[in-house]
Motif scaffolding. Structure first.
Motif, PDB file in Angstrom:
ATOM      1  N   VAL A 192      -1.150  -5.294   2.072  1.00  0.00           N
ATOM      2  CA  VAL A 192      -1.120  -4.615   3.526  1.00  0.00           C
ATOM      3  C   VAL A 192      -1.086  -3.023   3.295  1.00  0.00           C
ATOM      4  O   VAL A 192      -0.029  -2.587   2.272  1.00  0.00           O
ATOM      5  N   ASP A 193      -2.031  -2.248   3.708  1.00  0.00           N
ATOM      6  CA  ASP A 193      -2.026  -1.019   3.411  1.00  0.00           C
ATOM      7  C   ASP A 193      -2.215   0.018   4.415  1.00  0.00           C
ATOM      8  O   ASP A 193      -2.959  -0.481   5.590  1.00  0.00           O
ATOM      9  N   GLY A 194      -2.340   1.274   4.478  1.00  0.00           N
ATOM     10  CA  GLY A 194      -2.710   2.144   5.445  1.00  0.00           C
ATOM     11  C   GLY A 194      -4.105   2.652   5.115  1.00  0.00           C
ATOM     12  O   GLY A 194      -4.769   2.258   4.362  1.00  0.00           O
ATOM     13  N   ALA A 195      -4.713   3.608   5.972  1.00  0.00           N
ATOM     14  CA  ALA A 195      -5.690   4.295   5.990  1.00  0.00           C
ATOM     15  C   ALA A 195      -5.978   5.695   6.717  1.00  0.00           C
ATOM     16  O   ALA A 195      -4.957   5.766   7.506  1.00  0.00           O
ATOM     17  N   ASP A 196      -6.997   6.210   6.055  1.00  0.00           N
ATOM     18  CA  ASP A 196      -7.075   7.588   6.809  1.00  0.00           C
ATOM     19  C   ASP A 196      -8.011   7.474   8.041  1.00  0.00           C
ATOM     20  O   ASP A 196      -7.736   8.424   8.796  1.00  0.00           O
ATOM     21  N   GLU A 197      -8.900   6.671   7.918  1.00  0.00           N
ATOM     22  CA  GLU A 197      -9.809   6.414   9.129  1.00  0.00           C
ATOM     23  C   GLU A 197     -10.429   4.965   8.862  1.00  0.00           C
ATOM     24  O   GLU A 197     -10.801   4.679   7.568  1.00  0.00           O
ATOM     25  N   ILE A 221     -11.852   5.179   5.106  1.00  0.00           N
ATOM     26  CA  ILE A 221     -11.456   6.425   4.240  1.00  0.00           C
ATOM     27  C   ILE A 221     -10.004   6.022   3.666  1.00  0.00           C
ATOM     28  O   ILE A 221      -9.109   5.840   4.607  1.00  0.00           O
ATOM     29  N   LYS A 222      -9.874   5.992   2.549  1.00  0.00           N
ATOM     30  CA  LYS A 222      -8.653   6.163   1.761  1.00  0.00           C
ATOM     31  C   LYS A 222      -8.424   6.898   0.732  1.00  0.00           C
ATOM     32  O   LYS A 222      -9.397   7.663   0.307  1.00  0.00           O
ATOM     33  N   GLY A 223      -7.299   7.521   0.620  1.00  0.00           N
ATOM     34  CA  GLY A 223      -6.868   8.534  -0.590  1.00  0.00           C
ATOM     35  C   GLY A 223      -6.459   9.947  -0.194  1.00  0.00           C
ATOM     36  O   GLY A 223      -6.262  10.635  -0.969  1.00  0.00           O
ATOM     37  N   GLY A 224      -6.095   9.891   1.307  1.00  0.00           N
ATOM     38  CA  GLY A 224      -5.502  10.976   1.619  1.00  0.00           C
ATOM     39  C   GLY A 224      -4.023  11.494   0.861  1.00  0.00           C
ATOM     40  O   GLY A 224      -3.814  12.763   0.817  1.00  0.00           O
ATOM     41  N   GLY A 225      -3.484  10.316   0.275  1.00  0.00           N
ATOM     42  CA  GLY A 225      -2.413  10.574  -0.664  1.00  0.00           C
ATOM     43  C   GLY A 225      -2.766  10.444  -1.911  1.00  0.00           C
ATOM     44  O   GLY A 225      -1.769  10.411  -2.766  1.00  0.00           O
ATOM     45  N   ALA A 226      -4.057  10.460  -2.463  1.00  0.00           N
ATOM     46  CA  ALA A 226      -4.299  10.333  -3.773  1.00  0.00           C
ATOM     47  C   ALA A 226      -4.024   9.023  -4.388  1.00  0.00           C
ATOM     48  O   ALA A 226      -3.951   8.984  -5.469  1.00  0.00           O
ATOM     49  N   CYS A 227      -3.938   7.946  -3.740  1.00  0.00           N
ATOM     50  CA  CYS A 227      -3.535   6.641  -4.153  1.00  0.00           C
ATOM     51  C   CYS A 227      -4.808   5.696  -4.154  1.00  0.00           C
ATOM     52  O   CYS A 227      -4.437   4.387  -4.497  1.00  0.00           O
ATOM     53  N   GLY A 252       0.659  -1.283  -0.087  1.00  0.00           N
ATOM     54  CA  GLY A 252      -0.073  -0.104   0.091  1.00  0.00           C
ATOM     55  C   GLY A 252       0.949   1.267   0.114  1.00  0.00           C
ATOM     56  O   GLY A 252       2.069   1.329  -0.436  1.00  0.00           O
ATOM     57  N   SER A 253       0.189   2.252   0.195  1.00  0.00           N
ATOM     58  CA  SER A 253       0.789   3.718   0.406  1.00  0.00           C
ATOM     59  C   SER A 253       0.561   4.392   1.660  1.00  0.00           C
ATOM     60  O   SER A 253      -0.257   4.103   2.180  1.00  0.00           O
ATOM     61  N   GLY A 254       1.520   5.432   1.881  1.00  0.00           N
ATOM     62  CA  GLY A 254       1.295   6.417   2.969  1.00  0.00           C
ATOM     63  C   GLY A 254       2.469   6.100   3.669  1.00  0.00           C
ATOM     64  O   GLY A 254       3.470   5.455   3.725  1.00  0.00           O
ATOM     65  N   SER A 255       2.521   6.758   4.841  1.00  0.00           N
ATOM     66  CA  SER A 255       3.443   6.913   5.868  1.00  0.00           C
ATOM     67  C   SER A 255       3.539   5.848   6.863  1.00  0.00           C
ATOM     68  O   SER A 255       4.602   5.499   7.663  1.00  0.00           O
ATOM     69  N   THR A 256       2.571   4.699   6.954  1.00  0.00           N
ATOM     70  CA  THR A 256       2.634   3.548   7.738  1.00  0.00           C
ATOM     71  C   THR A 256       3.481   2.396   6.953  1.00  0.00           C
ATOM     72  O   THR A 256       4.011   1.635   7.423  1.00  0.00           O
ATOM     73  N   VAL A 257       3.286   2.363   5.550  1.00  0.00           N
ATOM     74  CA  VAL A 257       3.603   1.361   4.682  1.00  0.00           C
ATOM     75  C   VAL A 257       5.252   1.103   4.631  1.00  0.00           C
ATOM     76  O   VAL A 257       5.736  -0.081   4.814  1.00  0.00           O
ATOM     77  N   ARG A 301      -5.527   2.715  -7.323  1.00  0.00           N
ATOM     78  CA  ARG A 301      -4.670   1.451  -7.483  1.00  0.00           C
ATOM     79  C   ARG A 301      -4.717   0.796  -6.026  1.00  0.00           C
ATOM     80  O   ARG A 301      -4.665  -0.548  -6.034  1.00  0.00           O
ATOM     81  N   GLU A 302      -4.773   1.517  -4.886  1.00  0.00           N
ATOM     82  CA  GLU A 302      -4.951   0.885  -3.805  1.00  0.00           C
ATOM     83  C   GLU A 302      -6.063  -0.217  -3.534  1.00  0.00           C
ATOM     84  O   GLU A 302      -6.278  -1.200  -3.180  1.00  0.00           O
ATOM     85  N   LYS A 303      -7.310   0.544  -4.205  1.00  0.00           N
ATOM     86  CA  LYS A 303      -8.619  -0.361  -4.145  1.00  0.00           C
ATOM     87  C   LYS A 303      -8.565  -1.543  -5.054  1.00  0.00           C
ATOM     88  O   LYS A 303      -8.954  -2.837  -4.763  1.00  0.00           O
ATOM     89  N   ARG A 319      -4.718   7.194  15.951  1.00  0.00           N
ATOM     90  CA  ARG A 319      -5.763   8.214  15.358  1.00  0.00           C
ATOM     91  C   ARG A 319      -6.796   8.007  14.298  1.00  0.00           C
ATOM     92  O   ARG A 319      -7.620   8.621  14.243  1.00  0.00           O
ATOM     93  N   LYS A 320      -6.643   6.763  13.559  1.00  0.00           N
ATOM     94  CA  LYS A 320      -7.372   6.405  12.547  1.00  0.00           C
ATOM     95  C   LYS A 320      -8.392   5.716  13.193  1.00  0.00           C
ATOM     96  O   LYS A 320      -9.328   5.185  12.286  1.00  0.00           O
ATOM     97  N   ASN A 321      -8.524   5.156  14.139  1.00  0.00           N
ATOM     98  CA  ASN A 321      -9.471   4.148  14.840  1.00  0.00           C
ATOM     99  C   ASN A 321     -10.571   4.969  15.248  1.00  0.00           C
ATOM    100  O   ASN A 321     -10.698   5.542  16.189  1.00  0.00           O
TER     101      ASN A 321
HETATM  102  O1  LIG Z   1      -3.482   7.825  -0.665  1.00  0.00           O
HETATM  103  C1  LIG Z   1      -3.291   7.411   0.076  1.00  0.00           C
HETATM  104  C2  LIG Z   1      -3.440   6.290   0.897  1.00  0.00           C
HETATM  105  O2  LIG Z   1      -4.775   5.734   1.073  1.00  0.00           O
HETATM  106  C3  LIG Z   1      -3.151   6.036   2.343  1.00  0.00           C
HETATM  107  O3  LIG Z   1      -2.918   4.653   2.692  1.00  0.00           O
HETATM  108  C4  LIG Z   1      -3.700   6.915   3.571  1.00  0.00           C
HETATM  109  O4  LIG Z   1      -3.678   8.189   3.053  1.00  0.00           O
HETATM  110  C5  LIG Z   1      -3.073   6.770   4.914  1.00  0.00           C
HETATM  111  O5  LIG Z   1      -1.813   7.208   4.931  1.00  0.00           O
HETATM  112  P1  LIG Z   1      -1.005   7.420   6.284  1.00  0.00           P
HETATM  113  O6  LIG Z   1      -0.552   5.878   6.768  1.00  0.00           O
HETATM  114  O7  LIG Z   1       0.089   8.423   5.765  1.00  0.00           O
HETATM  115  O8  LIG Z   1      -1.713   7.983   7.152  1.00  0.00           O
END
Ligand SMILES: O=C[C@H](O)[C@H](O)[C@H](O)COP(=O)(O)O
Length: 331
Positions: free
Chosen positions: A139-144, A152-158, A83-88, A161-163, A179-181
């Motif tokens: 395995v991927d991150g999430a915004d909430e 909710i996903k896509g805070g990073g506009a990804c 997945g994408s984002g700062s947790t990945v 492809r993530e879906k 914070r996302k829970n």
């Molecule tokens: O488009 C971005 C993705 O959906 C990320 O997985 C999502 O924004 C969560 O990212 P982060 O782990 O940085 O909060």
């Protein structure tokens, strides 16, 4: 950040149900069950210095990512979505720690430019969903994430492809910090539902999204570039905050948004995740399962992982950070 040198072959047993059947909360027509698991695999995080709010959040992300990798990126997983984002990055870090031998016949499919870079830099084998339309695990991150694992996903506009990779995988796992829970989507992540749209259609879609119940929806603008954010697919993104009443039924909202001509994909992931792992400030990990169970994995009292003793010969050895038996607690 140093990649831990240990080659770990954790005890990858899946949660071992001692199920407490009392229906404490209703989700998707099922009762929430608090479960007790077998002893989870020890974590082996590298040193982190003095805690600050930022490092506690980062430590929480790492705990979630490492716990999820230990449990779901199993030796038999050969095609793996990243997945994408700062947790990945912590997901990739833990996968690398499983060792070259484990990873030599695996292929990794990215969900973004960012995750492609992570895969390449980690010297893992890069693949494409064209070649591998069926994945073992993503395995991927999430915004909430809400009570029933809608995300909710896509805070990073990804999220397009993530879906695709979430849907293509036998198992889709979400990792995030505390914070996302959430219980209802949009409570914590207030900027709105990310909607990827074809450039040509954005003004019309925006107008329709306003009419659909999000009068404050906006085109996402770039920070260090004049003009809008352009996704990895060459599209624009609309951020659409909806009232809580609508967010309580994200699947209905998803269907309505997807019907708008010009919408490419919506950052609402409904009924997709098998489990969501949240690293907590106290060093525990909360695991929400698709069937309503909530598990608490206690890794000790400190939110900051301590130094480790590395494993040898692909086997676990003693680690300073031992995850204790899972505790049962109401949340
Ligand atoms: O488009 C971005 C993705 O959906 C990320 O997985 C999502 O924004 C969560 O990212 P982060 O782990 O940085 O909060």
């Amino acid at each position: 950040m140093p990649i831990p040198p240990a080659i770990l072959t954790p005890d990858l047993s899946t949660p071992n149900a001692t199920v407490y059947p009392s229906p404490l909360r209703q989700t998707l027509g099922q009762s929430v069950q608090y479960i007790k698991t077998s002893t989870p695999p020890p974590l082996n995080p590298p040193d982190i210095k003095v805690p600050s709010p930022t490092t506690i959040i980062e430590a929480s992300k790492r705990l979630a990512a490492w716990t999820a990798v230990d449990r779901h990126v199993l030796p038999e997983c050969k095609v793996i979505g990243i997945g994408s984002g700062s947790t990945v990055p912590y997901v990739v870090e833990r996968i690398v720690a499983q060792g070259k031998e484990m990873n030599k016949d695996r292929v990794f499919i990215p969900t973004s430019f960012q995750s492609k870079e992570l895969i390449v830099n980690a010297q893992l084998l890069l693949g494409d969903v064209d070649q591998y339309p069926a994945l073992d695990v993503t395995v991927d991150g999430a915004d909430e994430v809400d009570e029933t694992l809608n995300c909710i996903k896509g805070g990073g506009a990804c999220h397009l492809r993530e879906k695709v990779l979430a849907e293509a995988a036998d198992t889709f796992i979400v990792v995030a910090d505390y914070r996302k829970n959430s219980d209802v989507l949009g409570k914590n992540f207030t900027q709105g539902v990310p909607i990827e749209v074809a450039q040509f259609a954005y003004a019309k879609v925006l107008q329709n999204v306003h009419l659909l119940g999000s009068p404050n929806a906006v085109l996402r603008m770039a920070k260090s570039k004049a003009g809008p954010v352009v996704t990895d697919n060459g599209n624009f993104v609309i951020d659409a905050p909806f009232p809580e009443e609508m967010m309580k039924d994200p699947y209905t909202l998803l269907k309505r948004l997807k019907m708008l001509t010009g919408v490419v994909e919506v950052g609402l992931f409904c009924h997709m995740a098998k489990a969501a792992y949240f690293g907590n400030q106290d060093g525990s990990v909360t695991v929400k399962w698709h069937d309503g169970r909530i598990e608490s994995v206690d890794s000790g009292s400190s939110p900051i992982p301590k130094a480790n003793e590395n494993g040898k010969n692909g086997k676990h050895h003693a680690h300073n950070v031992q995850m204790r038996n899972v505790s049962i607690r109401e949340m």
